[in-house]
Design a protein around this motif. Sequence first.
Motif, short mmCIF file in Angstrom:
data_model
loop_
_atom_site.label_atom_id
_atom_site.label_comp_id
_atom_site.label_asym_id
_atom_site.label_seq_id
_atom_site.Cartn_x
_atom_site.Cartn_y
_atom_site.Cartn_z
N ALA A 151 -3.45 -3.09 15.13
CA ALA A 151 -2.94 -3.99 14.09
C ALA A 151 -1.42 -3.84 14.07
O ALA A 151 -0.91 -2.75 13.79
N ARG A 153 2.28 -4.94 12.57
CA ARG A 153 2.85 -5.51 11.36
C ARG A 153 3.89 -6.57 11.70
O ARG A 153 4.79 -6.34 12.52
N TRP A 158 -0.57 -8.26 8.95
CA TRP A 158 -0.94 -7.46 10.11
C TRP A 158 -1.73 -8.35 11.06
O TRP A 158 -2.64 -9.08 10.64
N THR A 182 -2.41 1.61 14.11
CA THR A 182 -1.13 1.07 13.67
C THR A 182 0.06 1.87 14.19
O THR A 182 1.21 1.47 14.00
N SER A 191 -5.22 2.89 10.48
CA SER A 191 -5.17 2.34 9.12
C SER A 191 -6.42 1.51 8.88
O SER A 191 -7.10 1.08 9.83
N PHE A 193 -8.31 -1.82 6.87
CA PHE A 193 -8.00 -3.15 6.37
C PHE A 193 -9.29 -3.84 5.91
O PHE A 193 -10.38 -3.49 6.34
N ASP A 231 -0.90 -7.78 3.94
CA ASP A 231 -0.74 -6.35 3.66
C ASP A 231 -1.44 -5.96 2.35
O ASP A 231 -1.87 -4.82 2.21
N ASN A 233 -4.27 -6.62 1.58
CA ASN A 233 -5.66 -6.30 1.92
C ASN A 233 -5.77 -5.07 2.81
O ASN A 233 -6.80 -4.84 3.43
N ARG A 234 -4.69 -4.29 2.86
CA ARG A 234 -4.77 -2.98 3.49
C ARG A 234 -5.46 -2.03 2.51
O ARG A 234 -5.19 -2.04 1.31
N GLU A 237 -3.13 3.84 2.25
CA GLU A 237 -1.79 3.73 2.80
C GLU A 237 -1.84 3.56 4.31
O GLU A 237 -2.84 3.86 4.96
N VAL A 238 -0.74 3.09 4.86
CA VAL A 238 -0.63 3.01 6.31
C VAL A 238 -0.79 4.42 6.87
O VAL A 238 -0.16 5.37 6.40
N GLY A 241 -6.21 5.62 7.88
CA GLY A 241 -7.48 5.13 8.42
C GLY A 241 -8.45 6.23 8.78
O GLY A 241 -9.67 6.11 8.53
#
Length: 398
Positions: A151, A153, A158, A182, A191, A193, A231, A233-234, A237-238, A241
């Motif tokens: 994904a 950015r 994303w 990511t 990450s 999503f 973003d 819908n993330r 946090e980045v 995952g």
Amino acid sequence: MNFTPSPEVEAVRRKIRDFVAEHLLPLESDPASYDEYENIRLDLLDAVRAKAKAAGLWAPQMPVARGGLGFDQVGLAVCYEEMARSIFGPVAFNAAAPDDGNMFLLNKVAREDQKDRWLQPVIDGALRSSFVMTEPAPGAGSDPGLMRTRAERRGDRWVVSGRKWFITGAGVARHFILIARTSDDARKGLSAFLFERDQPGWEIVRRIPIMGPEEHGGHCEITFDGLEIPDENRLMEVGDGLKATQIRLGTARLTHCMRWLGMAKRALEICQPYVAERDSFGIKLADRESVQNQLGEAAMAIEVGRLLTMKAAWKLAAGDFARKEVSMAKIQVADVLQKAVDTAIQLMGAKGYSKDTPLEWMYRYARQARLVDGASEVHKMVLAGALLAEGSEFWSWS
């Protein structure tokens, strides 16, 4: 540990047992109850789900404020085992994979606005969900670190590209949780999503044929070619995952065990009247020492699995990750499910092998248990790592 269920949990367990006997077991013996993939027909499922809701037996793993029963993992162990007395049981109470694990993850880590949009419809049974992680080799399987789906950015969005497969339930899911790479960081490179079925940029290539039977929506192969996810819908946090995956799979692996124990017990339940009544060379099968040995070994193995599962549930409910306890339960219960069903088939002979009982359905279903949510070999590796790191403290009473 106290293995006595609370009065509330015991009351629900009894109601589940009665519900299964009245509304689900009769459906199993009717070939018309099954869809083309050997699961309960969707119109019948809708009907029994409505009855389960009316009976106050819906979504025990979810908070009361969102329409569930608010049970912790210990309460779930008692109830899920009872549900799985029927092969149609878990899905009837909205306690089946993959929705079960997805609901647990979203309820634990999603923002409140995300819960309203992405979680509540799944709790309500208005739609189904799917967890999108596993990839074809050389991509991620039991090792998420091999993730190849990316994904990237671009501003506030994303863009996803890659390939996934054996994505359970994807054929009917409307909401999806995607794990993608990511960055190349070893610990924070993945990450999570959220995306919806009608978004462009992805497609289901095929529903992968399996030994079966299948969950609703099957196990699908998916390609991503420019799926855009805002973003907002993330999930988390980045870089979180891997953490999201661990949170989901810890409890999801154990709820598999809870359900498998119910099925294993049911297999022995099916064969017991037969061995008690069947004459063979002047003696009842149940009076033969060889038959008693098989039944006794299977019964003991189930009880070992129950104890391991309950210990892991107790630790999870107390806030522990319970990694080694979950792994031990997963190995034991996956093995005992196949052992119990195989024992029942062997003792019933041709009748057990036929479709006159659900045993052959269970036998084919059971083979996946040693593969899903981490192959048994991977969980043994986890245990070996814990033993080497902890030494004699591996067996600590605390």
